[in-house]
Design an enzyme around this catalytic site. Structure first.
Site, PDB file in Angstrom:
ATOM      1  N   ARG A   1      44.848  23.783  26.172  1.00 35.68           N
ATOM      2  CA  ARG A   1      44.530  22.414  25.778  1.00 35.68           C
ATOM      3  C   ARG A   1      43.996  21.654  26.991  1.00 35.68           C
ATOM      4  NH1 ARG A   1      48.889  18.997  27.079  1.00 35.68           N
ATOM      5  NH2 ARG A   1      48.379  17.590  25.362  1.00 35.68           N
TER       6      ARG A   1
ATOM      7  N   ASP B   1      37.635  45.174  42.313  1.00 30.46           N
ATOM      8  CA  ASP B   1      37.969  43.968  43.062  1.00 30.46           C
ATOM      9  C   ASP B   1      39.399  43.495  42.783  1.00 30.46           C
ATOM     10  OD1 ASP B   1      35.570  43.824  44.356  1.00 30.46           O
ATOM     11  OD2 ASP B   1      34.695  42.299  43.058  1.00 30.46           O
ATOM     12  N   GLY B   2      39.852  43.655  41.546  1.00 28.23           N
ATOM     13  CA  GLY B   2      41.210  43.233  41.214  1.00 28.23           C
ATOM     14  C   GLY B   2      42.251  43.987  42.021  1.00 28.23           C
TER      15      GLY B   2
ATOM     16  N   TYR C   1      35.777  33.306  39.089  1.00 28.46           N
ATOM     17  CA  TYR C   1      35.969  32.387  37.970  1.00 28.46           C
ATOM     18  C   TYR C   1      35.236  31.069  38.220  1.00 28.46           C
ATOM     19  CZ  TYR C   1      38.604  30.337  34.024  1.00 28.46           C
ATOM     20  OH  TYR C   1      38.970  29.766  32.831  1.00 28.46           O
ATOM     21  N   SER C   2      35.224  30.617  39.470  1.00 28.31           N
ATOM     22  CA  SER C   2      34.571  29.360  39.805  1.00 28.31           C
ATOM     23  C   SER C   2      33.092  29.395  39.454  1.00 28.31           C
ATOM     24  CB  SER C   2      34.745  29.051  41.295  1.00 28.31           C
ATOM     25  OG  SER C   2      34.110  27.842  41.649  1.00 28.31           O
ATOM     26  N   LEU C   3      32.430  30.520  39.719  1.00 36.72           N
ATOM     27  CA  LEU C   3      31.017  30.658  39.380  1.00 36.72           C
ATOM     28  C   LEU C   3      30.817  30.605  37.871  1.00 36.72           C
ATOM     29  CD1 LEU C   3      28.115  31.242  40.374  1.00 36.72           C
ATOM     30  CD2 LEU C   3      28.640  33.671  40.163  1.00 36.72           C
TER      31      LEU C   3
ATOM     32  N   ASP D   1      39.762  21.385  30.966  1.00 31.93           N
ATOM     33  CA  ASP D   1      40.581  22.509  30.499  1.00 31.93           C
ATOM     34  C   ASP D   1      41.412  23.107  31.622  1.00 31.93           C
ATOM     35  OD1 ASP D   1      39.485  22.134  28.030  1.00 31.93           O
ATOM     36  OD2 ASP D   1      38.381  24.021  27.954  1.00 31.93           O
TER      37      ASP D   1
ATOM     38  N   ASN E   1      40.929  34.792  46.331  1.00 34.51           N
ATOM     39  CA  ASN E   1      39.855  34.233  45.509  1.00 34.51           C
ATOM     40  C   ASN E   1      40.100  32.776  45.137  1.00 34.51           C
ATOM     41  OD1 ASN E   1      37.907  36.183  45.344  1.00 34.51           O
ATOM     42  ND2 ASN E   1      38.248  36.685  43.188  1.00 34.51           N
TER      43      ASN E   1
ATOM     44  N   THR F   1      32.302  33.449  43.835  1.00 35.08           N
ATOM     45  CA  THR F   1      31.554  34.321  42.927  1.00 35.08           C
ATOM     46  C   THR F   1      32.428  34.848  41.793  1.00 35.08           C
ATOM     47  OG1 THR F   1      31.993  36.207  44.399  1.00 35.08           O
ATOM     48  CG2 THR F   1      29.901  35.051  44.684  1.00 35.08           C
TER      49      THR F   1
END
Length: 290
Positions: free
Chosen positions: A159, A75-76, A191-193, A178, A149, A189
């Site tokens: 931080r 996918d990347g 990072y958000s997931l 964060d 995405n 589907t």
């Protein structure tokens, strides 16, 4: 949204050169496609395949010349190519050499079957919404970035940050978290997931605003309509802020810089080989082990 069938004559092949199996698979794909009457476009500097039907293009031409591009990787790799070809409406077809492969359509082990469908016209083209992000630094012209995405804002030092999100002049919320993810349905589907966001049908035309590890326990994701323009503002004491696009391109900014995210005028065009519903596809991929 599905687009009409397109008659391909010249097929580009892009390799993830970090995948050790990709050159061998590329040679197999090239041989198959030439045998079935197609011309092949390769990016200069990737692999050599001496044949009269093979054309080598520099970067400024490779992403706009072929009728479609076959992406060999995960996918990347497909996300990288999508940001390059979207300006020219080039459809892309991924053969997975990675893990889950939410966006890729075929698998390396059944590449012949996938290419058979592709070359016989047994496919459709699915259009996926993208995001456009403008970053305006003081005394500089705005720079624009694309994402299929997500757009991620966080501190390079990991931080907690104070971020205010506004849309069309109104404050959506003030987050202490964060970081903040603005995702497309495709990116829901990703990072958000992982950050607790919802799974959204890829056919939806919305944006997901999702704080990462928010300080307030009642903070949740926001689903915004596609025509909103999201403006991000930061506390004056924030530092080492970075904005990342699809987890691949990163830009450092200061609290005074203007960051706006909206639906892009361009889209990613994915070649699909069957009429499996998006829900079936998501259920199968999300339940996969790797």
């Amino acid at each position: 949204m599905e687009a009409e069938f397109k008659n391909f004559k010249e097929i580009g092949i892009y390799l993830n050169m970090d995948k050790p199996d990709s050159p061998a698979l590329a040679e197999k794909c090239i041989g198959y496609l030439i045998q079935h009457g197609f011309k092949i476009a390769l990016l200069e500097g990737q692999i050599k395949y001496p044949h009269e039907c093979v054309i080598y293009y520099p970067k400024n031409l490779f992403y706009r010349k072929p009728d479609c591009i076959l992406v060999l990787g995960g996918d990347g790799t497909l996300l990288f190519v999508a940001r390059k070809v979207c300006f020219y409406s080039i459809p892309i077809f991924g053969i997975n050499l990675g893990k889950l492969g939410f966006l890729t359509e075929g698998e390396a082990g059944n590449y012949e079957e996938a290419l058979k469908n592709l070359t016989s016209g047994d496919y459709y083209i699915e259009e996926r919404m993208m995001l456009s992000c403008s970053i305006k630094k003081e005394n500089e012209s705005a720079c624009f970035y694309m994402a299929l995405n997500d757009v991620l804002v966080k501190s390079r030092g990991f931080r907690m940050m104070d971020i205010e999100a506004r849309a069309n002049g109104s404050t959506i919320d003030k987050f202490r978290a964060d970081g903040l993810i603005i995702a497309t349905p495709t990116g829901s589907t990703g990072y958000s997931l992982a950050a607790g966001g919802p799974v959204v049908s890829p056919q939806a035309r919305v944006m997901i605003l999702n704080p990462i590890c928010p300080h307030r326990l009642h903070d949740r994701s926001y689903i915004l309509p596609e025509d909103e323009v999201i403006k991000l503002e930061f506390g004056d004491r924030e530092k080492d802020i970075m904005v990342t696009f699809d987890g691949q391109t990163t830009v450092s900014i200061s609290p005074q810089d203007a960051v706006k995210v909206k639906k892009a005028t361009y889209c990613t065009r994915l070649i699909r080989l069957n009429q499996m519903s998006s829900y079936d596809r998501l259920r199968i991929k999300l339940s996969s082990e790797y």
